[in-house]
Design a protein around this motif. Structure first.
Motif, PDB file in Angstrom:
ATOM      1  N   ALA A 289     -17.431  20.467  -5.982  1.00  0.00           N
ATOM      2  CA  ALA A 289     -16.593  21.639  -6.228  1.00  0.00           C
ATOM      3  C   ALA A 289     -15.319  21.285  -6.989  1.00  0.00           C
ATOM      4  O   ALA A 289     -14.620  22.181  -7.494  1.00  0.00           O
ATOM      5  N   ASP A 290     -15.002  20.001  -7.082  1.00  0.00           N
ATOM      6  CA  ASP A 290     -13.795  19.563  -7.789  1.00  0.00           C
ATOM      7  C   ASP A 290     -14.021  19.308  -9.269  1.00  0.00           C
ATOM      8  O   ASP A 290     -13.099  18.883  -9.980  1.00  0.00           O
ATOM      9  N   ASP A 291     -15.225  19.555  -9.747  1.00  0.00           N
ATOM     10  CA  ASP A 291     -15.498  19.374 -11.174  1.00  0.00           C
ATOM     11  C   ASP A 291     -15.003  20.600 -11.933  1.00  0.00           C
ATOM     12  O   ASP A 291     -15.767  21.464 -12.354  1.00  0.00           O
ATOM     13  N   THR A 292     -13.691  20.686 -12.104  1.00  0.00           N
ATOM     14  CA  THR A 292     -13.014  21.836 -12.687  1.00  0.00           C
ATOM     15  C   THR A 292     -12.434  21.493 -14.059  1.00  0.00           C
ATOM     16  O   THR A 292     -12.253  20.315 -14.398  1.00  0.00           O
ATOM     17  N   PRO A 293     -12.129  22.503 -14.881  1.00  0.00           N
ATOM     18  CA  PRO A 293     -11.689  22.255 -16.258  1.00  0.00           C
ATOM     19  C   PRO A 293     -10.458  21.372 -16.400  1.00  0.00           C
ATOM     20  O   PRO A 293     -10.293  20.713 -17.437  1.00  0.00           O
ATOM     21  N   ASP A 294      -9.592  21.321 -15.387  1.00  0.00           N
ATOM     22  CA  ASP A 294      -8.369  20.517 -15.499  1.00  0.00           C
ATOM     23  C   ASP A 294      -8.644  19.015 -15.439  1.00  0.00           C
ATOM     24  O   ASP A 294      -7.753  18.217 -15.747  1.00  0.00           O
ATOM     25  N   LYS A 295      -9.855  18.620 -15.097  1.00  0.00           N
ATOM     26  CA  LYS A 295     -10.166  17.187 -14.970  1.00  0.00           C
ATOM     27  C   LYS A 295     -10.525  16.530 -16.308  1.00  0.00           C
ATOM     28  O   LYS A 295     -10.610  15.312 -16.407  1.00  0.00           O
ATOM     29  N   LEU A 296     -10.730  17.315 -17.351  1.00  0.00           N
ATOM     30  CA  LEU A 296     -11.263  16.778 -18.594  1.00  0.00           C
ATOM     31  C   LEU A 296     -10.175  16.308 -19.560  1.00  0.00           C
ATOM     32  O   LEU A 296      -9.059  16.838 -19.557  1.00  0.00           O
ATOM     33  N   ASP A 297     -10.531  15.339 -20.360  1.00  0.00           N
ATOM     34  CA  ASP A 297      -9.649  14.763 -21.382  1.00  0.00           C
ATOM     35  C   ASP A 297     -10.038  15.400 -22.724  1.00  0.00           C
ATOM     36  O   ASP A 297     -10.884  14.883 -23.451  1.00  0.00           O
ATOM     37  N   TYR A 298      -9.399  16.519 -23.058  1.00  0.00           N
ATOM     38  CA  TYR A 298      -9.801  17.272 -24.237  1.00  0.00           C
ATOM     39  C   TYR A 298      -9.470  16.578 -25.566  1.00  0.00           C
ATOM     40  O   TYR A 298     -10.264  16.675 -26.513  1.00  0.00           O
ATOM     41  N   PRO A 299      -8.346  15.878 -25.695  1.00  0.00           N
ATOM     42  CA  PRO A 299      -8.114  15.152 -26.956  1.00  0.00           C
ATOM     43  C   PRO A 299      -9.192  14.103 -27.237  1.00  0.00           C
ATOM     44  O   PRO A 299      -9.673  13.982 -28.370  1.00  0.00           O
ATOM     45  N   SER A 300      -9.605  13.347 -26.211  1.00  0.00           N
ATOM     46  CA  SER A 300     -10.672  12.362 -26.411  1.00  0.00           C
ATOM     47  C   SER A 300     -11.997  13.057 -26.708  1.00  0.00           C
ATOM     48  O   SER A 300     -12.775  12.617 -27.569  1.00  0.00           O
ATOM     49  N   MET A 301     -12.239  14.136 -26.017  1.00  0.00           N
ATOM     50  CA  MET A 301     -13.458  14.904 -26.245  1.00  0.00           C
ATOM     51  C   MET A 301     -13.511  15.407 -27.685  1.00  0.00           C
ATOM     52  O   MET A 301     -14.572  15.369 -28.334  1.00  0.00           O
ATOM     53  N   ALA A 302     -12.370  15.831 -28.216  1.00  0.00           N
ATOM     54  CA  ALA A 302     -12.313  16.305 -29.598  1.00  0.00           C
ATOM     55  C   ALA A 302     -12.645  15.177 -30.572  1.00  0.00           C
ATOM     56  O   ALA A 302     -13.343  15.392 -31.575  1.00  0.00           O
ATOM     57  N   ARG A 303     -12.172  13.982 -30.293  1.00  0.00           N
ATOM     58  CA  ARG A 303     -12.471  12.842 -31.164  1.00  0.00           C
ATOM     59  C   ARG A 303     -13.970  12.540 -31.158  1.00  0.00           C
ATOM     60  O   ARG A 303     -14.557  12.213 -32.193  1.00  0.00           O
ATOM     61  N   VAL A 304     -14.593  12.665 -30.000  1.00  0.00           N
ATOM     62  CA  VAL A 304     -16.038  12.452 -29.903  1.00  0.00           C
ATOM     63  C   VAL A 304     -16.780  13.505 -30.728  1.00  0.00           C
ATOM     64  O   VAL A 304     -17.708  13.187 -31.483  1.00  0.00           O
ATOM     65  N   VAL A 305     -16.381  14.757 -30.600  1.00  0.00           N
ATOM     66  CA  VAL A 305     -17.042  15.842 -31.324  1.00  0.00           C
ATOM     67  C   VAL A 305     -16.889  15.663 -32.830  1.00  0.00           C
ATOM     68  O   VAL A 305     -17.833  15.875 -33.599  1.00  0.00           O
ATOM     69  N   GLU A 306     -15.711  15.261 -33.268  1.00  0.00           N
ATOM     70  CA  GLU A 306     -15.501  15.012 -34.699  1.00  0.00           C
ATOM     71  C   GLU A 306     -16.436  13.912 -35.202  1.00  0.00           C
ATOM     72  O   GLU A 306     -17.012  14.020 -36.289  1.00  0.00           O
ATOM     73  N   GLY A 307     -16.584  12.849 -34.402  1.00  0.00           N
ATOM     74  CA  GLY A 307     -17.507  11.784 -34.779  1.00  0.00           C
ATOM     75  C   GLY A 307     -18.944  12.256 -34.815  1.00  0.00           C
ATOM     76  O   GLY A 307     -19.706  11.893 -35.720  1.00  0.00           O
ATOM     77  N   LEU A 308     -19.335  13.087 -33.840  1.00  0.00           N
ATOM     78  CA  LEU A 308     -20.705  13.596 -33.796  1.00  0.00           C
ATOM     79  C   LEU A 308     -21.006  14.504 -34.979  1.00  0.00           C
ATOM     80  O   LEU A 308     -22.136  14.529 -35.477  1.00  0.00           O
ATOM     81  N   ALA A 309     -20.017  15.261 -35.423  1.00  0.00           N
ATOM     82  CA  ALA A 309     -20.221  16.104 -36.600  1.00  0.00           C
ATOM     83  C   ALA A 309     -20.599  15.249 -37.806  1.00  0.00           C
ATOM     84  O   ALA A 309     -21.482  15.612 -38.600  1.00  0.00           O
ATOM     85  N   LYS A 310     -19.958  14.102 -37.938  1.00  0.00           N
ATOM     86  CA  LYS A 310     -20.287  13.190 -39.036  1.00  0.00           C
ATOM     87  C   LYS A 310     -21.682  12.587 -38.867  1.00  0.00           C
ATOM     88  O   LYS A 310     -22.414  12.401 -39.851  1.00  0.00           O
ATOM     89  N   VAL A 311     -22.052  12.290 -37.625  1.00  0.00           N
ATOM     90  CA  VAL A 311     -23.398  11.767 -37.362  1.00  0.00           C
ATOM     91  C   VAL A 311     -24.448  12.787 -37.793  1.00  0.00           C
ATOM     92  O   VAL A 311     -25.430  12.444 -38.473  1.00  0.00           O
ATOM     93  N   ILE A 312     -24.243  14.037 -37.415  1.00  0.00           N
ATOM     94  CA  ILE A 312     -25.210  15.087 -37.741  1.00  0.00           C
ATOM     95  C   ILE A 312     -25.289  15.298 -39.248  1.00  0.00           C
ATOM     96  O   ILE A 312     -26.372  15.458 -39.817  1.00  0.00           O
ATOM     97  N   GLU A 313     -24.137  15.297 -39.905  1.00  0.00           N
ATOM     98  CA  GLU A 313     -24.136  15.401 -41.363  1.00  0.00           C
ATOM     99  C   GLU A 313     -24.932  14.263 -41.984  1.00  0.00           C
ATOM    100  O   GLU A 313     -25.665  14.453 -42.960  1.00  0.00           O
ATOM    101  N   GLY A 314     -24.802  13.073 -41.409  1.00  0.00           N
ATOM    102  CA  GLY A 314     -25.487  11.905 -41.949  1.00  0.00           C
ATOM    103  C   GLY A 314     -26.989  11.967 -41.830  1.00  0.00           C
ATOM    104  O   GLY A 314     -27.722  11.514 -42.721  1.00  0.00           O
ATOM    105  N   ILE A 315     -27.496  12.558 -40.716  1.00  0.00           N
ATOM    106  CA  ILE A 315     -28.951  12.594 -40.531  1.00  0.00           C
ATOM    107  C   ILE A 315     -29.590  13.847 -41.124  1.00  0.00           C
ATOM    108  O   ILE A 315     -30.749  13.818 -41.539  1.00  0.00           O
TER     109      ILE A 315
END
Length: 321
Positions: A289-315
């Protein structure tokens, strides 16, 4: 020039400048991700909580429609519940009736019983990431004959996990029955929790000495049958992003390796991997029940998503020399 005309031009110029100055700054990627997680995963949402599950699905559909996508529903009944997967796609069919290759980017949007699912198993963080990837890649120039699908699965969590009631199973089964050429499925799992503390990362037995003990990386994980996809996706991510990343292709009996929607595609003969922060091996609030939105690291998550966008573009849209 008459004085009143000069005065009118001056007033108009002032109004234009004021309007430009007052224009709101577009939200950052991390703010967008936080918004989606807050809308999808603040409360438990699954077939045991059908109203909340419907709210999550509606947010996904509304967001995609606002981006200009035509949202397709794959609706099915299972154990007395009518549920749906959601899908949008981009395609460069180059005059063909069907694509030569299909790439799937997916995540599930239901949560485990008793948990809001902000991070665990991707019901919040994975869904948010796929929504933002659909936005970021809307204008992608796909290679000829390629289709890129963004898919949101229902029923990944218990009591459906591992069976035919899973949304991903239904999706993969339909693709196989129609003979669709899936080249790869990239499934976004828990991707929102990172730590710089030593000892914050655990591993299944036998892997402890092969990887760092600090949980600050994103992992590309699959079975040995998808080892080539793990290798290629990891290499593409490392080439595109400085964010720490690791890869693992292991036997299916290794704890956690098959614990997501990618396994549905593997079982239908398609290459598929999950992209994850390693979930229960790092995240202390997994399936609670403690898996709530305040526990997440959104800046790091954004960096991951930006990298994944490049991966998808590449394939899906490789540069032609």
């Amino acid at each position: 020039m008459p004085p009143h005309f000069i005065k009118s031009i001056f007033i108009l110029a002032v109004l234009v400048i004021a309007t430009m100055a007052a224009a709101p700054t577009p939200p950052s990627l991390d703010a967008r991700l936080a918004h989606h997680v807050g809308r999808v995963a603040t409360v438990e949402h699954n077939t045991g909580k059908p109203a909340a599950l419907e709210d999550a699905a509606t947010h996904i559909e509304t967001t995609l429609a606002a981006l200009g996508y035509n949202v397709r529903r794959q609706q099915y009944g299972y154990h007395g519940h009518t549920v749906r997967n959601l899908e949008v796609s981009l395609i460069n069919s180059a005059g063909r009736k069907a694509p030569d290759r299909i790439f799937i980017i997916g995540a599930h949007y239901d949560s485990a019983p008793g948990a809001p699912g902000a991070n665990d198993n991707g019901s919040g963080s994975g869904t948010a990431a796929v929504l933002e990837l659909a936005r970021m890649l809307k204008g992608i120039h796909l290679s000829q004959g390629t289709e890129l699908k963004f898919v949101f699965f229902v029923n990944e969590e218990p009591p459906y996990f591992g069976g035919r009631g899973m949304g991903s199973w239904q999706h993969a089964s339909d693709l196989r029955a129609r003979g669709q050429p899936v080249a790869a499925a990239l499934i976004l799992e828990t991707i929102g929790y990172y730590s710089q503390a030593g000892g914050s990362q655990r591993y299944p037995p036998g892997l402890e000495n092969r990887y760092p003990n600090t949980g600050n990386f994103i992992a590309f994980v699959g079975t040995q049958a998808s080892s080539e996809l793990v290798r290629k996706a990891l290499a593409a991510f490392k080439a595109a992003s400085p964010f720490p990343a690791e890869g693992l292709a292991a036997a299916s009996y290794v704890e956690g390796v098959t614990w997501s929607d990618h396994t549905s595609y593997n079982r239908h003969g398609y290459p598929a991997i999950m992209i994850t922060d390693t979930a229960f091996l790092r995240y202390p609030y997994y399936h609670t029940a403690d898996d709530t939105p305040d526990k997440l690291d959104y800046p790091s998550m954004a960096r991951v998503v930006e990298g994944l966008a490049k991966v998808i573009e590449g394939i899906a849209a490789p540069v032609r020399m």
